[in-house]
Design an enzyme around this catalytic site. Structure first.
Site, PDB file in Angstrom:
ATOM      1  N   THR A 128       0.817  -1.215   0.000  1.00 23.20           N
ATOM      2  CA  THR A 128       0.000   0.000   0.000  1.00 23.20           C
ATOM      3  C   THR A 128       0.851   1.265   0.000  1.00 23.20           C
ATOM      4  O   THR A 128       1.980   1.257   0.507  1.00 23.20           O
ATOM      5  CB  THR A 128      -0.901  -0.010   1.257  1.00 23.20           C
ATOM      6  N   ASP A 129       0.272   2.356  -0.495  1.00 23.94           N
ATOM      7  CA  ASP A 129       0.969   3.648  -0.441  1.00 23.94           C
ATOM      8  C   ASP A 129       1.177   4.127   1.001  1.00 23.94           C
ATOM      9  O   ASP A 129       2.024   4.983   1.263  1.00 23.94           O
ATOM     10  CB  ASP A 129       0.210   4.720  -1.251  1.00 23.94           C
ATOM     11  N   GLU A 130       0.386   3.569   1.936  1.00 25.05           N
ATOM     12  CA  GLU A 130       0.468   4.057   3.323  1.00 25.05           C
ATOM     13  C   GLU A 130       1.822   3.770   3.969  1.00 25.05           C
ATOM     14  O   GLU A 130       2.149   4.378   4.991  1.00 25.05           O
ATOM     15  CB  GLU A 130      -0.663   3.453   4.164  1.00 25.05           C
ATOM     16  N   TYR A 153      -1.463  -0.342  11.205  1.00 27.96           N
ATOM     17  CA  TYR A 153      -1.695  -1.039   9.928  1.00 27.96           C
ATOM     18  C   TYR A 153      -0.532  -0.819   8.967  1.00 27.96           C
ATOM     19  O   TYR A 153       0.052  -1.772   8.440  1.00 27.96           O
ATOM     20  CB  TYR A 153      -3.012  -0.551   9.289  1.00 27.96           C
ATOM     21  N   LYS A 157       2.332  -3.387   7.331  1.00 25.02           N
ATOM     22  CA  LYS A 157       2.531  -3.591   5.889  1.00 25.02           C
ATOM     23  C   LYS A 157       3.981  -3.282   5.507  1.00 25.02           C
ATOM     24  O   LYS A 157       4.594  -3.976   4.680  1.00 25.02           O
ATOM     25  CB  LYS A 157       1.579  -2.711   5.077  1.00 25.02           C
TER      26      LYS A 157
HETATM   27  P1  NAD Z   1     -10.096  -6.826   2.728  1.00 22.20           P
HETATM   28  O1  NAD Z   1     -10.015  -6.476   4.179  1.00 22.20           O
HETATM   29  O2  NAD Z   1     -11.329  -6.498   1.978  1.00 22.20           O
HETATM   30  O3  NAD Z   1      -9.859  -8.399   2.548  1.00 22.20           O
HETATM   31  C1  NAD Z   1      -8.828  -9.103   3.185  1.00 22.20           C
HETATM   32  C2  NAD Z   1      -9.031 -10.591   2.932  1.00 22.20           C
HETATM   33  O4  NAD Z   1      -7.939 -11.292   3.546  1.00 22.20           O
HETATM   34  C3  NAD Z   1     -10.323 -11.149   3.549  1.00 22.20           C
HETATM   35  O5  NAD Z   1     -10.968 -11.979   2.627  1.00 22.20           O
HETATM   36  C4  NAD Z   1      -9.832 -11.939   4.746  1.00 22.20           C
HETATM   37  O6  NAD Z   1     -10.677 -13.019   5.093  1.00 22.20           O
HETATM   38  C5  NAD Z   1      -8.463 -12.410   4.276  1.00 22.20           C
HETATM   39  N1  NAD Z   1      -7.537 -12.705   5.370  1.00 22.20           N
HETATM   40  C6  NAD Z   1      -7.257 -11.916   6.452  1.00 22.20           C
HETATM   41  N2  NAD Z   1      -6.353 -12.531   7.238  1.00 22.20           N
HETATM   42  C7  NAD Z   1      -6.033 -13.706   6.629  1.00 22.20           C
HETATM   43  C8  NAD Z   1      -5.136 -14.755   6.945  1.00 22.20           C
HETATM   44  N3  NAD Z   1      -4.404 -14.730   8.069  1.00 22.20           N
HETATM   45  N4  NAD Z   1      -5.043 -15.807   6.100  1.00 22.20           N
HETATM   46  C9  NAD Z   1      -5.810 -15.854   4.977  1.00 22.20           C
HETATM   47  N5  NAD Z   1      -6.675 -14.894   4.638  1.00 22.20           N
HETATM   48  C10 NAD Z   1      -6.790 -13.828   5.460  1.00 22.20           C
HETATM   49  O7  NAD Z   1      -8.814  -6.192   2.061  1.00 22.20           O
HETATM   50  P2  NAD Z   1      -8.640  -5.424   0.659  1.00 22.20           P
HETATM   51  O8  NAD Z   1      -9.070  -4.027   0.807  1.00 22.20           O
HETATM   52  O9  NAD Z   1      -9.176  -6.283  -0.413  1.00 22.20           O
HETATM   53  O10 NAD Z   1      -7.031  -5.405   0.550  1.00 22.20           O
HETATM   54  C11 NAD Z   1      -6.319  -6.509  -0.021  1.00 22.20           C
HETATM   55  C12 NAD Z   1      -4.826  -6.207   0.015  1.00 22.20           C
HETATM   56  O11 NAD Z   1      -4.568  -5.004  -0.708  1.00 22.20           O
HETATM   57  C13 NAD Z   1      -4.283  -5.964   1.428  1.00 22.20           C
HETATM   58  O12 NAD Z   1      -3.009  -6.554   1.507  1.00 22.20           O
HETATM   59  C14 NAD Z   1      -4.185  -4.455   1.535  1.00 22.20           C
HETATM   60  O13 NAD Z   1      -3.157  -4.074   2.427  1.00 22.20           O
HETATM   61  C15 NAD Z   1      -3.858  -4.084   0.103  1.00 22.20           C
HETATM   62  N6  NAD Z   1      -4.283  -2.737  -0.324  1.00 22.20           N
HETATM   63  C16 NAD Z   1      -5.573  -2.321  -0.133  1.00 22.20           C
HETATM   64  C17 NAD Z   1      -5.968  -1.069  -0.600  1.00 22.20           C
HETATM   65  C18 NAD Z   1      -7.392  -0.569  -0.431  1.00 22.20           C
HETATM   66  O14 NAD Z   1      -7.668   0.589  -0.756  1.00 22.20           O
HETATM   67  N7  NAD Z   1      -8.333  -1.384   0.028  1.00 22.20           N
HETATM   68  C19 NAD Z   1      -5.044  -0.248  -1.231  1.00 22.20           C
HETATM   69  C20 NAD Z   1      -3.718  -0.686  -1.396  1.00 22.20           C
HETATM   70  C21 NAD Z   1      -3.372  -1.955  -0.945  1.00 22.20           C
HETATM   71  O1  DAU Z   2      -4.162   4.107   0.736  1.00 28.17           O
HETATM   72  C1  DAU Z   2      -4.402   2.724   0.695  1.00 28.17           C
HETATM   73  C2  DAU Z   2      -5.157   2.309   1.916  1.00 28.17           C
HETATM   74  O2  DAU Z   2      -6.480   2.819   1.779  1.00 28.17           O
HETATM   75  C3  DAU Z   2      -5.178   0.803   2.137  1.00 28.17           C
HETATM   76  O3  DAU Z   2      -3.871   0.341   2.356  1.00 28.17           O
HETATM   77  C4  DAU Z   2      -6.064   0.450   3.345  1.00 28.17           C
HETATM   78  O4  DAU Z   2      -6.161  -0.951   3.494  1.00 28.17           O
HETATM   79  C5  DAU Z   2      -7.434   1.031   3.106  1.00 28.17           C
HETATM   80  O5  DAU Z   2      -8.248   0.791   4.247  1.00 28.17           O
HETATM   81  C6  DAU Z   2      -7.350   2.523   2.844  1.00 28.17           C
HETATM   82  O6  DAU Z   2      -6.913   3.237   4.035  1.00 28.17           O
HETATM   83  P1  DAU Z   2      -7.529   4.653   4.459  1.00 28.17           P
HETATM   84  O7  DAU Z   2      -7.315   4.841   5.912  1.00 28.17           O
HETATM   85  O8  DAU Z   2      -7.069   5.730   3.568  1.00 28.17           O
HETATM   86  O9  DAU Z   2      -9.072   4.367   4.107  1.00 28.17           O
HETATM   87  P2  DAU Z   2     -10.431   4.688   4.890  1.00 28.17           P
HETATM   88  O10 DAU Z   2     -11.535   4.317   3.964  1.00 28.17           O
HETATM   89  O11 DAU Z   2     -10.447   4.127   6.277  1.00 28.17           O
HETATM   90  O12 DAU Z   2     -10.374   6.280   5.024  1.00 28.17           O
HETATM   91  C7  DAU Z   2     -10.246   7.116   3.871  1.00 28.17           C
HETATM   92  C8  DAU Z   2     -10.171   8.546   4.358  1.00 28.17           C
HETATM   93  O13 DAU Z   2     -11.444   8.896   4.923  1.00 28.17           O
HETATM   94  C9  DAU Z   2      -9.155   8.764   5.474  1.00 28.17           C
HETATM   95  O14 DAU Z   2      -8.562  10.047   5.326  1.00 28.17           O
HETATM   96  C10 DAU Z   2      -9.980   8.744   6.747  1.00 28.17           C
HETATM   97  C11 DAU Z   2     -11.325   9.299   6.289  1.00 28.17           C
HETATM   98  N1  DAU Z   2     -12.501   8.766   7.028  1.00 28.17           N
HETATM   99  C12 DAU Z   2     -12.658   7.422   7.105  1.00 28.17           C
HETATM  100  C13 DAU Z   2     -13.731   6.880   7.774  1.00 28.17           C
HETATM  101  C14 DAU Z   2     -13.895   5.381   7.866  1.00 28.17           C
HETATM  102  C15 DAU Z   2     -13.436   9.641   7.571  1.00 28.17           C
HETATM  103  O15 DAU Z   2     -13.298  10.882   7.473  1.00 28.17           O
HETATM  104  N2  DAU Z   2     -14.501   9.105   8.240  1.00 28.17           N
HETATM  105  C16 DAU Z   2     -14.692   7.770   8.381  1.00 28.17           C
HETATM  106  O16 DAU Z   2     -15.682   7.342   9.032  1.00 28.17           O
END
Ligand code: NAD
Ligand code: DAU
Length: 340
Positions: A128-130, A153, A157
C-alpha cells in the site's frame, strides 16, 4: 498458469479473481482465505458456479499455516503466489494492533518462506501507499520514497515489505512488491470511507468526517488496481517495487459531498468528528515506473467510477446487509461511539 491467491474473498482479491479467470483462459486459481469478518464467499459465487473444481479451487485457512500452504502448492503445482491476505482497516489497527501483527507480518513471512522453500517461481506481495507515510501539499510518493508508516496497519505492511525485500536480497527469490493508493468499487467492506458514506447517506444517518475533512486520498478503481497486479505478476522485474495510483486526488469532504449530491441528500448530514489519531494528511502516487516498465495506466476517471460504484451499492443492498452481520456492529459502536 496456476496461481495461489490469498485473501481472495476480500474486496480486491475477489475482484482480482473474477478479472483473471475471465481474461486468462489458461489460468487456474487456488484461493486461500481465512474468512475473517472481511472475507465473503458470496463475492465469488459466480466464479464457483462457472469454474469451481476446474479452474477455481477454494481453501479456507490461514496464510501462517505452512503445512496447509505447502499442501496447496504441491497438489496444485503452483507457479506463483499473489498475497492479498491482510488485516486492512486503519481504525481497527488503532483499536487493536495484534491481528495486524499476526497476519500482516507473521503470516506474510510464513507464506513467503513456504513459497520460497517449496520453489514457487514467483511471489507477488500486494502492499500500500500508506507505507510511505504522509505528504505535504506538493509532490508524490515514488518507489524511492523512504518508508515512514504512521499507523499500526501501515507499520505492519511496511514490515512485510521489508521481509519480502530481504528475501529477494538474501536468497535471490523472485519477488515483486506492488503499492497502490485507495481503492473503491464493488465488494468493498462498508467500514471504508466510500461504502460507509453511501450506506449512511441512503439511510439518512449522519456522516462522520474525521478532522476538517481536508485529508487527501488518491482514488483508484479496484479494476485498475487488479490490472496493475496482473501486470506485475506477468511482467514485473524480480526484486522490484511498483507504485499504482488513480491520478484522482480528492479531499475527503469532496468525496462525501459527491456522494450526497448523487443521492440527492442534504449536506446537513455531515458531522465533523474527532480526528483519527496519526491521520495521514495527503497521499499521491507517482506511478511513472509502472507506466514505463509495465504499460500500466488507470482507465477509470473518478466521475465514471463513482457513478458505477454508487449504482452497485444501491443494487446490492442485500450484500451490504449480509457482510455487516458478524462483528461489524460491535466494532462500529465501539469506534464511533457517541461521535455521530
Ligand atoms: P479486505 O479487508 O477487503 O480483505 C482481506 C481478505 O484477507 C479477507 O478476505 C480476509 O478473510 C483475508 N484474510 C485476512 N487474514 C487472513 C489470513 N491470516 N489468512 C488468509 N486470509 C486472510 O482487504 P482489501 O481491501 O481487499 O485489501 C487486499 C490487500 O490489498 C491488502 O493486503 C491491503 O493491504 C492491500 N491494499 C488495499 C488497498 C485498499 O484501498 N483497500 C489499497 C492498497 C493496498
Ligand atoms: O491508501 C491505501 C489504503 O487505503 C489501504 O492500504 C487500506 O487498506 C485502506 O483501508 C485505505 O486506508 P484509508 O485509511 O485511507 O481508508 P479509509 O476508507 O479508512 O479512510 C479514507 C479517508 O477517509 C481517510 O482520510 C480517513 C477518512 N474517514 C474514514 C472513515 C472510515 C473519515 O473521514 N470518516 C470515516 O468514518
Amino acid at each position: 498458469m496456476r496461481v495461489l491467491v490469498t485473501g481472495g474473498c476480500g474486496f480486491i482479491g475477489s475482484n482480482f479473481i473474477i478479472h483473471m479467470l475471465a481474461t486468462h483462459q489458461d489460468m487456474t486459481i487456488v484461493n486461500l482465505d481465512k474468512l475473517t469478518y472481511a472475507g465473503n464467499l458470496g463475492n465469488l459465487a459466480g466464479v464457483r458456479r462457472e469454474h469451481g473444481g476446474t479452474r477455481y479451487v477454494f481453501a479456507r485457512g490461514d496464510i501462517a499455516n505452512a503445512e496447509l500452504v505447502a499442501h496447496l502448492i504441491t497438489v496444485h503445482k503452483v507457479d506463483a503466489v499473489v498475497n492479498f491476505a491482510a488485516e486492512t482497516h486503519v481504525d481497527r489497527s488503532i483499536a487493536d494492533a495484534s491481528p495486524f501483527i499476526q497476519t500482516n507480518i507473521v503470516g506474510a513471512q510464513a507464506l513467503l518462506e513456504t513459497a520460497r522453500t517449496m520453489g514457487v517461481p514467483r511471489f507477488v506481495h500486494v502492499s500500500t501507499d500508506e507505507v510511505y507515510g504522509t505528504l505535504g501539499p506538493e509532490g508524490a510518493f515514488s518507489e524511492e520514497t523512504p518508508l515512514a508508516p504512521n499507523s499500526p496497519y501501515s507499520a505492519s505492511k511496511a514490515a512485510a515489505d521489508l521481509l519480502v525485500r530481504a528475501c529477494h536480497e538474501t536468497y535471490g527469490y523472485d519477488t515483486v512488491i506492488t503499492r497502490c493508493s485507495n481503492n473503491y468499487g464493488p465488494y468493498q467492506f462498508p467500514e471504508k470511507l466510500i461504502p460507509l458514506m453511501i450506506g449512511r447517506a441512503v439511510n439518512d444517518e449522519p456522516l462522520p468526517v474525521y478532522g476538517d475533512g481536508k485529508n487527501v486520498r488518491d482514488w483508484i478503481h479496484v479494476l485498475d488496481h487488479c490490472r496493475g497486479v496482473e501486470l506485475a505478476l506477468l511482467k514485473g522485474r524480480a526484486g522490484e517495487v511498483y507504485n499504482f495510483g488513480g491520478a484522482a486526488e480528492k479531499p475527503n469532504i469532496e468525496v462525501v459531498k459527491t456522494i450526497l449530491a448523487a443521492l440527492g441528500k442534504p449536506e446537513s448530514l455531515i458531522r465533523f468528528v474527532t480526528d483519527r489519531p496519526g491521520h495521514d494528511r495527503r497521499y499521491a502516487m507517482d506511478f511513472s515506473k509502472a507506466r514505463r516498465e509495465l504499460g500500466f495506466a488507470p482507465s477509470y476517471d473518478f466521475t465514471r467510477g463513482m457513478a458505477e460504484t454508487l449504482a452497485w451499492y444501491l443494487e446490492n443492498a442485500a450484500w451490504v446487509e449480509d457482510v455487516k452481520s458478524g462483528n461489524y456492529a460491535r466494532f462500529m459502536a465501539a469506534w464511533y461511539g457517541e461521535r455521530v
